[in-house]
Design a protein around this motif. Structure first.
Motif, PDB file in Angstrom:
ATOM      1  N   THR A  16      -6.041  -7.285  18.431  1.00 50.58           N
ATOM      2  CA  THR A  16      -5.375  -8.144  17.466  1.00 50.58           C
ATOM      3  C   THR A  16      -6.148  -8.126  16.151  1.00 50.58           C
ATOM      4  O   THR A  16      -7.276  -7.617  16.071  1.00 50.58           O
ATOM      5  N   ASP A  17      -5.542  -8.715  15.111  1.00 52.07           N
ATOM      6  CA  ASP A  17      -6.195  -8.705  13.805  1.00 52.07           C
ATOM      7  C   ASP A  17      -7.403  -9.631  13.743  1.00 52.07           C
ATOM      8  O   ASP A  17      -8.150  -9.597  12.772  1.00 52.07           O
ATOM      9  N   GLY A  18      -7.599 -10.430  14.774  1.00 54.52           N
ATOM     10  CA  GLY A  18      -8.824 -11.218  14.848  1.00 54.52           C
ATOM     11  C   GLY A  18     -10.054 -10.345  14.969  1.00 54.52           C
ATOM     12  O   GLY A  18     -11.164 -10.781  14.628  1.00 54.52           O
ATOM     13  N   LEU A  19      -9.883  -9.111  15.428  1.00 58.78           N
ATOM     14  CA  LEU A  19     -10.974  -8.136  15.406  1.00 58.78           C
ATOM     15  C   LEU A  19     -11.001  -7.379  14.085  1.00 58.78           C
ATOM     16  O   LEU A  19     -12.027  -7.351  13.397  1.00 58.78           O
ATOM     17  N   THR A  20      -9.878  -6.798  13.699  1.00 57.43           N
ATOM     18  CA  THR A  20      -9.893  -5.875  12.564  1.00 57.43           C
ATOM     19  C   THR A  20     -10.085  -6.572  11.226  1.00 57.43           C
ATOM     20  O   THR A  20     -10.489  -5.931  10.255  1.00 57.43           O
ATOM     21  N   ASN A  21      -9.817  -7.870  11.145  1.00 52.77           N
ATOM     22  CA  ASN A  21     -10.092  -8.606   9.905  1.00 52.77           C
ATOM     23  C   ASN A  21     -11.574  -8.905   9.721  1.00 52.77           C
ATOM     24  O   ASN A  21     -11.986  -9.287   8.617  1.00 52.77           O
ATOM     25  N   TYR A  22     -12.367  -8.729  10.777  1.00 57.91           N
ATOM     26  CA  TYR A  22     -13.775  -9.118  10.708  1.00 57.91           C
ATOM     27  C   TYR A  22     -14.747  -8.004  11.079  1.00 57.91           C
ATOM     28  O   TYR A  22     -15.954  -8.161  10.892  1.00 57.91           O
ATOM     29  N   VAL A  23     -14.228  -6.899  11.583  1.00 52.40           N
ATOM     30  CA  VAL A  23     -15.088  -5.775  11.957  1.00 52.40           C
ATOM     31  C   VAL A  23     -14.497  -4.495  11.385  1.00 52.40           C
ATOM     32  O   VAL A  23     -13.335  -4.179  11.619  1.00 52.40           O
ATOM     33  N   GLU A  24     -15.302  -3.763  10.620  1.00 53.39           N
ATOM     34  CA  GLU A  24     -14.836  -2.538   9.985  1.00 53.39           C
ATOM     35  C   GLU A  24     -14.703  -1.404  11.006  1.00 53.39           C
ATOM     36  O   GLU A  24     -15.388  -1.378  12.036  1.00 53.39           O
ATOM     37  N   ASP A  25     -13.834  -0.444  10.691  1.00 50.67           N
ATOM     38  CA  ASP A  25     -13.612   0.688  11.587  1.00 50.67           C
ATOM     39  C   ASP A  25     -14.904   1.443  11.881  1.00 50.67           C
ATOM     40  O   ASP A  25     -15.146   1.872  13.021  1.00 50.67           O
ATOM     41  N   ASP A  26     -15.740   1.647  10.859  1.00 51.18           N
ATOM     42  CA  ASP A  26     -16.987   2.396  11.059  1.00 51.18           C
ATOM     43  C   ASP A  26     -17.901   1.692  12.057  1.00 51.18           C
ATOM     44  O   ASP A  26     -18.614   2.350  12.827  1.00 51.18           O
ATOM     45  N   THR A  27     -17.875   0.368  12.052  1.00 50.21           N
ATOM     46  CA  THR A  27     -18.700  -0.391  12.995  1.00 50.21           C
ATOM     47  C   THR A  27     -18.179  -0.224  14.417  1.00 50.21           C
ATOM     48  O   THR A  27     -18.957  -0.120  15.374  1.00 50.21           O
ATOM     49  N   VAL A  62       0.842  -1.200   0.000  1.00 51.08           N
ATOM     50  CA  VAL A  62       0.000   0.000   0.000  1.00 51.08           C
ATOM     51  C   VAL A  62       0.874   1.246   0.000  1.00 51.08           C
ATOM     52  O   VAL A  62       0.630   2.208  -0.740  1.00 51.08           O
ATOM     53  N   ARG A  63       1.914   1.241   0.816  1.00 47.03           N
ATOM     54  CA  ARG A  63       2.805   2.399   0.910  1.00 47.03           C
ATOM     55  C   ARG A  63       3.501   2.675  -0.428  1.00 47.03           C
ATOM     56  O   ARG A  63       3.714   3.828  -0.802  1.00 47.03           O
ATOM     57  N   SER A  64       3.856   1.612  -1.136  1.00 50.20           N
ATOM     58  CA  SER A  64       4.547   1.779  -2.419  1.00 50.20           C
ATOM     59  C   SER A  64       3.596   2.088  -3.573  1.00 50.20           C
ATOM     60  O   SER A  64       4.038   2.367  -4.687  1.00 50.20           O
ATOM     61  N   GLY A  65       2.299   2.018  -3.327  1.00 49.49           N
ATOM     62  CA  GLY A  65       1.320   2.299  -4.361  1.00 49.49           C
ATOM     63  C   GLY A  65       0.933   1.099  -5.195  1.00 49.49           C
ATOM     64  O   GLY A  65       0.169   1.233  -6.165  1.00 49.49           O
ATOM     65  N   ASP A  66       1.416  -0.095  -4.832  1.00 47.76           N
ATOM     66  CA  ASP A  66       1.111  -1.297  -5.602  1.00 47.76           C
ATOM     67  C   ASP A  66      -0.227  -1.920  -5.208  1.00 47.76           C
ATOM     68  O   ASP A  66      -0.741  -2.782  -5.929  1.00 47.76           O
ATOM     69  N   LEU A  67      -0.778  -1.514  -4.079  1.00 41.71           N
ATOM     70  CA  LEU A  67      -2.098  -1.966  -3.641  1.00 41.71           C
ATOM     71  C   LEU A  67      -2.873  -0.782  -3.087  1.00 41.71           C
ATOM     72  O   LEU A  67      -2.272   0.137  -2.505  1.00 41.71           O
ATOM     73  N   THR A  68      -4.182  -0.802  -3.243  1.00 41.72           N
ATOM     74  CA  THR A  68      -5.023   0.168  -2.540  1.00 41.72           C
ATOM     75  C   THR A  68      -5.362  -0.385  -1.156  1.00 41.72           C
ATOM     76  O   THR A  68      -5.230  -1.596  -0.903  1.00 41.72           O
ATOM     77  N   ALA A  69      -5.813   0.483  -0.282  1.00 41.79           N
ATOM     78  CA  ALA A  69      -6.218   0.038   1.056  1.00 41.79           C
ATOM     79  C   ALA A  69      -7.358  -0.972   0.965  1.00 41.79           C
ATOM     80  O   ALA A  69      -7.415  -1.929   1.744  1.00 41.79           O
ATOM     81  N   LEU A  70      -8.244  -0.776   0.001  1.00 44.97           N
ATOM     82  CA  LEU A  70      -9.357  -1.709  -0.174  1.00 44.97           C
ATOM     83  C   LEU A  70      -8.857  -3.070  -0.643  1.00 44.97           C
ATOM     84  O   LEU A  70      -9.308  -4.117  -0.147  1.00 44.97           O
ATOM     85  N   GLN A  71      -7.925  -3.096  -1.572  1.00 46.14           N
ATOM     86  CA  GLN A  71      -7.359  -4.364  -2.048  1.00 46.14           C
ATOM     87  C   GLN A  71      -6.609  -5.087  -0.931  1.00 46.14           C
ATOM     88  O   GLN A  71      -6.613  -6.311  -0.860  1.00 46.14           O
ATOM     89  N   ALA A  72      -5.971  -4.325  -0.058  1.00 44.86           N
ATOM     90  CA  ALA A  72      -5.195  -4.923   1.029  1.00 44.86           C
ATOM     91  C   ALA A  72      -6.070  -5.737   1.971  1.00 44.86           C
ATOM     92  O   ALA A  72      -5.614  -6.720   2.561  1.00 44.86           O
ATOM     93  N   LYS A  73      -7.330  -5.337   2.115  1.00 44.88           N
ATOM     94  CA  LYS A  73      -8.224  -6.029   3.045  1.00 44.88           C
ATOM     95  C   LYS A  73      -8.459  -7.484   2.665  1.00 44.88           C
ATOM     96  O   LYS A  73      -8.704  -8.327   3.519  1.00 44.88           O
ATOM     97  N   THR A  74      -8.385  -7.791   1.378  1.00 43.16           N
ATOM     98  CA  THR A  74      -8.682  -9.154   0.923  1.00 43.16           C
ATOM     99  C   THR A  74      -7.471  -9.832   0.279  1.00 43.16           C
ATOM    100  O   THR A  74      -7.611 -10.895  -0.320  1.00 43.16           O
ATOM    101  N   HIS A  75      -6.314  -9.232   0.410  1.00 38.82           N
ATOM    102  CA  HIS A  75      -5.113  -9.799  -0.205  1.00 38.82           C
ATOM    103  C   HIS A  75      -4.762 -11.132   0.475  1.00 38.82           C
ATOM    104  O   HIS A  75      -4.838 -11.252   1.692  1.00 38.82           O
TER     105      HIS A  75
END
Length: 243
Positions: free
Chosen positions: A194-205, A146-159
């Motif tokens: 941990t990522d067990g939360l952030t992989n399954y619950v969006e920030d807005d939620t 994402v930092r290098s511009g090779d992925l968007t933040a949205l793409q990173a979520k499902t990479h």
């Protein structure tokens, strides 16, 4: 200040490799630590527990209310360094623990300030009445893309490689930790997870949940929601709310 933490194995894993600790040292000073372990049959849970215990020991012995921000920074970085040494040496001397490591995110809260250190992809969030801000930047392969511009933040979520981290406590003889400070206002929540939360619950939620819930209900409802959305990993939260 109110503090609370909880951890859940989730719906898929056979063991909980996360560890956490929430401690009040005084009315205005507290410590939160969250770790997500990895490696070997028992290595992950051992690494995370060792790291949490070491960070707590260093902070409980060295922290005092009159310590300035530079002193707290040095103590937090020392705590992570000592945790790295403890985990690394154990991985070398006990064959069944070879290769183990852990993420860490830890915060000292004093008055209206949060002093935060982290390694890996466990995160710290500042959750206010109208906005949620991710304070930490993941040490992960997808974040580098994402930092290098090779992925968007949205793409990173499902990479498919989103869980590969680039730094961990205990994997090498030394580790570089990131440090930051954050000011909080009454009603704000500092959330470590941990990522067990952030992989399954969006920030807005997360933001929607915090606005109307007492701290304990907020944390437990987020864990329940992560499980409802798949629960494919251990889920751990430690949080502090300024009153």
């Amino acid at each position: 200040m109110k503090i609370y933490g909880n951890s859940d194995i989730g719906l898929v894993r056979h063991a909980n490799e996360d560890s956490f600790r929430c401690e009040s040292f005084s009315e205005n000073t507290a410590l939160l630590v969250v770790c997500d372990g990895m490696g070997g049959a028992n290595g992950g849970s051992t690494a995370s527990r060792m790291a949490v215990d070491t960070v707590y020991t260093v902070l409980s012995e060295g922290l005092h209310e009159n310590m300035d921000s530079d002193g707290i920074k040095k103590l937090l970085l020392q705590a992570v360094g000592e945790a790295n040494t403890v985990v690394y040496r154990s991985s070398l001397t006990e064959p069944e623990l070879s290769g183990m490591g852990t993420t860490v995110v830890a915060a000292v809260l004093q008055e209206e300030k949060a002093y935060i250190v982290h390694v890996g992809d466990s995160r710290a969030y500042h959750v206010g009445p109208e906005r949620i801000t991710q304070l930490t930047t993941d040490h992960s392969m997808v974040q580098e893309l994402v930092r290098s511009g090779d992925l968007t933040a949205l793409q990173a979520k499902t990479h498919p490689q989103k869980n590969i981290i680039t730094r961990a406590v205990g994997v090498n003889e030394t580790v570089a930790a990131d440090y930051m400070q954050e000011s909080l206002s009454p009603g704000d929540v500092l959330l470590l997870c941990t990522d067990g939360l952030t992989n399954y619950v969006e920030d807005d939620t997360i933001l929607e949940s915090v606005q109307s819930e007492p701290l304990e209900h907020f944390c437990n409802d987020l864990i329940a929601l992560a499980k409802e959305n798949g629960g494919g990993d251990n889920i751990t939260i430690a949080a502090a709310k300024y009153c």
